[in-house]
Structures are given as C-alpha cells and as structure tokens.
Design a protein around this motif. Structure first.
Motif, PDB file in Angstrom:
ATOM      1  N   CYS A 157      -2.389 -24.898  34.204  1.00 34.44           N
ATOM      2  CA  CYS A 157      -2.993 -26.064  33.560  1.00 34.44           C
ATOM      3  C   CYS A 157      -2.928 -27.293  34.474  1.00 34.44           C
ATOM      4  O   CYS A 157      -3.758 -28.187  34.372  1.00 34.44           O
ATOM      5  CB  CYS A 157      -2.259 -26.324  32.248  1.00 34.44           C
ATOM      6  SG  CYS A 157      -3.159 -27.322  31.086  1.00 34.44           S
ATOM      7  N   VAL A 161      -5.106 -30.986  38.991  1.00 34.15           N
ATOM      8  CA  VAL A 161      -4.635 -32.218  39.636  1.00 34.15           C
ATOM      9  C   VAL A 161      -3.721 -31.892  40.829  1.00 34.15           C
ATOM     10  O   VAL A 161      -2.788 -32.641  41.138  1.00 34.15           O
ATOM     11  CB  VAL A 161      -3.929 -33.171  38.643  1.00 34.15           C
ATOM     12  CG1 VAL A 161      -4.937 -33.869  37.759  1.00 34.15           C
ATOM     13  CG2 VAL A 161      -2.896 -32.436  37.796  1.00 34.15           C
ATOM     14  N   ARG A 164      -2.973 -34.547  43.356  1.00 36.83           N
ATOM     15  CA  ARG A 164      -1.927 -35.534  43.051  1.00 36.83           C
ATOM     16  C   ARG A 164      -0.596 -34.810  42.858  1.00 36.83           C
ATOM     17  O   ARG A 164       0.242 -35.245  42.067  1.00 36.83           O
ATOM     18  CB  ARG A 164      -2.299 -36.346  41.796  1.00 36.83           C
ATOM     19  CG  ARG A 164      -3.598 -37.144  41.963  1.00 36.83           C
ATOM     20  CD  ARG A 164      -3.651 -38.394  41.067  1.00 36.83           C
ATOM     21  NE  ARG A 164      -3.420 -38.122  39.670  1.00 36.83           N
ATOM     22  CZ  ARG A 164      -4.360 -37.718  38.801  1.00 36.83           C
ATOM     23  NH1 ARG A 164      -5.598 -37.534  39.215  1.00 36.83           N
ATOM     24  NH2 ARG A 164      -4.067 -37.508  37.543  1.00 36.83           N
ATOM     25  N   PHE A 168      -0.450 -35.027  36.222  1.00 34.53           N
ATOM     26  CA  PHE A 168      -1.529 -35.714  35.525  1.00 34.53           C
ATOM     27  C   PHE A 168      -1.236 -37.210  35.403  1.00 34.53           C
ATOM     28  O   PHE A 168      -2.117 -38.045  35.542  1.00 34.53           O
ATOM     29  CB  PHE A 168      -1.707 -35.137  34.110  1.00 34.53           C
ATOM     30  CG  PHE A 168      -2.460 -33.844  34.083  1.00 34.53           C
ATOM     31  CD1 PHE A 168      -3.848 -33.836  34.123  1.00 34.53           C
ATOM     32  CD2 PHE A 168      -1.787 -32.632  34.029  1.00 34.53           C
ATOM     33  CE1 PHE A 168      -4.552 -32.636  34.106  1.00 34.53           C
ATOM     34  CE2 PHE A 168      -2.484 -31.431  34.014  1.00 34.53           C
ATOM     35  CZ  PHE A 168      -3.863 -31.427  34.057  1.00 34.53           C
ATOM     36  N   ARG A 170      -0.441 -40.950  35.830  1.00 34.68           N
ATOM     37  CA  ARG A 170      -0.504 -41.983  36.870  1.00 34.68           C
ATOM     38  C   ARG A 170       0.499 -43.077  36.509  1.00 34.68           C
ATOM     39  O   ARG A 170       0.755 -43.312  35.332  1.00 34.68           O
ATOM     40  CB  ARG A 170      -1.913 -42.578  36.949  1.00 34.68           C
ATOM     41  CG  ARG A 170      -2.972 -41.558  37.358  1.00 34.68           C
ATOM     42  CD  ARG A 170      -4.375 -42.098  37.093  1.00 34.68           C
ATOM     43  NE  ARG A 170      -5.404 -41.082  37.258  1.00 34.68           N
ATOM     44  CZ  ARG A 170      -5.998 -40.784  38.421  1.00 34.68           C
ATOM     45  NH1 ARG A 170      -5.672 -41.450  39.509  1.00 34.68           N
ATOM     46  NH2 ARG A 170      -6.922 -39.843  38.483  1.00 34.68           N
TER      47      ARG A 170
ATOM     48  N   GLU B 100      -9.801 -36.373  32.240  1.00 34.04           N
ATOM     49  CA  GLU B 100      -9.054 -35.389  33.028  1.00 34.04           C
ATOM     50  C   GLU B 100      -8.105 -34.585  32.128  1.00 34.04           C
ATOM     51  O   GLU B 100      -8.064 -33.358  32.174  1.00 34.04           O
ATOM     52  CB  GLU B 100      -8.246 -36.156  34.072  1.00 34.04           C
ATOM     53  CG  GLU B 100      -7.715 -35.358  35.207  1.00 34.04           C
ATOM     54  CD  GLU B 100      -7.190 -36.294  36.302  1.00 34.04           C
ATOM     55  OE1 GLU B 100      -7.639 -36.154  37.433  1.00 34.04           O
ATOM     56  OE2 GLU B 100      -6.344 -37.173  36.001  1.00 34.04           O
ATOM     57  N   ASN B 101      -7.345 -35.315  31.303  1.00 35.68           N
ATOM     58  CA  ASN B 101      -6.430 -34.635  30.375  1.00 35.68           C
ATOM     59  C   ASN B 101      -7.203 -33.815  29.345  1.00 35.68           C
ATOM     60  O   ASN B 101      -6.796 -32.695  29.002  1.00 35.68           O
ATOM     61  CB  ASN B 101      -5.561 -35.658  29.639  1.00 35.68           C
ATOM     62  CG  ASN B 101      -4.549 -36.330  30.543  1.00 35.68           C
ATOM     63  OD1 ASN B 101      -4.559 -36.141  31.756  1.00 35.68           O
ATOM     64  ND2 ASN B 101      -3.682 -37.129  29.958  1.00 35.68           N
TER      65      ASN B 101
END
Lengths: 173, 173
Positions: A157, A161, A164, A168, A170, B100-101
């Motif tokens: 899942c 991302v 990064r 998820f 930020r 995104e989530n």
C-alpha cells in the motif's frame, strides 16, 4: 514459476524496543509474507508531531503522526531516504462530535479525539527490512501487537509513495 | 453604572518568551478589554501532543493542541488548576482532501493538513492574568501577533469550561 520458500530472521534492539522480522512463504504462489515482530517503542507518546489527518468511512478517526528525533530531523531537513533508527508512529482516535465546543462556537462544527483506536509504527532498518523498502510495520490494539497477517498489505500500500521513502505523511508547517 | 477605566501593565519572562498584559477600557460601558502582548514561545513546534481536532464551517481546519512540559505534566496528572508557566499551543492547518491517500485506500475518505492557518496560545500566570481566569491569550498569523481587539472574546468563550481551568481540550489517550 514457483519460488522456493525462505525464511530470514533478524533481530535488532532499537530505542527501547526489540524487533524481529521474518519472511515466510504464505501465499499459494510462494510469495513471501513479511512478519514484523516490533515491540511497542518506549515513550512514543512524547514524540514530536509530524502532522494530523482525518479519515472518514469505516475508519472514522482523527489521527496524529509523531516521529522519534531521528525521523523528525530527517523530515525537517527533507532528508531522503530516512536514516536507520527512524520510527514513525501513527496514533488514531475515534472521531467524536463535541457538543461542548459546538455550544462555544454557536454551531455544529467541532470534532475531537475520542477513545484511542490503534497505533501503527514504521521502523526504519534498511538491512533488516530490505525486502519491504527498509521499513518494518507494526500495529498495536490496546497495546497488543496484531497478528502478522494483518500487516501483509502495509508495504504494498505504501509503494505508490516510494519516492518519499514510502511515507504518505508530509510534515505540517 | 459606568465603571472607571483602569490599566494594569504586567511583565514577565517565560520559557524564551516575554509577555505583557494590560487591561484597558475599550467598550462604551467601560468594561475592560484585556490586552495580551505574548511573544511567540520558542520551540513550541517541538512540544508534546495533547490532542487533535477538526473544525468544519468557516474555520475548515485540522488542529493539534500541544503543551509545554509543565502543561503536559498537569494534563497527565489531571492536576487542576494548571500551574503557572503552563503554555498551551493550538496549531491549525487547512483541511485538505488527499487524492494520494484516497487512491491508496480506494475511496474518498482522507483529509490531511495543508497550509498553516494560525497558532493560538494560552499562557498561565495566575497573578498577571488574574482578570481572565489566570490565562493570557495570544494568536499569531504567519508568526505575527494579532491585534488585541481580536482577543477580546477569548476569555468569555472559555468560561463554560471554567471547571477544567478554562481548557476545552481533553488529553487524548
């Protein structure tokens, strides 16, 4: 082509916690299922805030993402990948309307944290958890770790991302 | 009966910040308006998490309430009233849907912290701020303090939770 089952068991001690990781074949096609035996990191409730979120639907929670000092430093310095020893904690609480707050505001608008639901962790160890992007995953319900089967989907899942370092969340300014 | 205007100016240095409080008549009936000249407390972004919330409506934000060590200790020990030196920080960010989530969850359900909106503080000094329940109030927009007029309503709005020493936020487990 069927893959040959394998098992890797690793042990490390980290920031008051001890984690084991094993990779065992769990699917019919021989795909390995990561098993992360991460103990609850000591003092995580004191860690610094990374950000907050709200999930609707069946989760229906308010959440806070905290980080240990290594993780928060990396976030603030926008340092990728996160160094070994980084730990991210995702706390969550039931999403509860606050009548008390609504009265003060004079309208129905306020939602606060109710009972805790569960706590999840991502623990960075680029060697031990190499098979899952360098991160070990864990979840605790009422302080008790969930079974390995519940963590099978974590890595997959987080792959979207990957740029990064699989996170998820930020950093909130 | 008209009250006679008065002014009290107090000064204290606290945890890297300096705050002034004055009480000046600002209303036609002579009611005093508290003026809190609280400087932005150093290092507040590193403070421990007390709880999180979501405000709908015109606020439309996600918020985190942090406390300095004195305040968090009092919260955890359910100690009332909060001791002098306690500082509560309310951070807030725009309430932003995360595509995104949502992709990762497979449904539209995820809201995260966007740009910061403002930061508010409650500073406990039972003598200096005796006229407003022992708490001084402050708000910073982009790091700049708002005018005193914007803080006139703070104390009155917190009176309904006088039994919890004027703090709406409960500690999240």
């Amino acid at each position: 082509m069927r893959q040959i089952g394998y098992m890797v068991v690793a042990l490390f001690a980290l920031a008051g916690g001890v984690a084991y990781m094993s990779l065992v074949p769990a699917h019919a096609d021989g795909t390995a299922t990561p098993v992360f035996d991460v103990k609850l990191p000591a003092g995580y409730r004191d860690w610094k805030l990374i950000s907050v979120a709200h999930e609707e639907g069946s989760l229906n929670d308010l959440r806070a993402v905290l980080g240990n000092d290594i993780a928060v430093k990396a976030y603030r310095e926008r340092k990728l990948p996160f160094p070994d020893g980084s730990i991210i904690a995702r706390l969550a609480w039931k999403y509860v309307p606050s009548e008390e707050n609504n009265k003060a505001f004079g309208r129905e608008q306020s939602f606060v944290a109710g009972d805790a639901t569960n706590v999840q962790f991502m623990v960075k160890d680029s060697k031990k958890y190499a098979a899952t992007g360098g991160w070990g995953y864990a979840q605790f319900n009422d302080g008790k770790p969930v079974e390995a089967a519940a963590l099978v989907g974590c890595y997959g899942c987080h792959i979207p991302v990957k740029d990064r370092d699989f996170l998820f969340t930020r950093y909130a300014p």
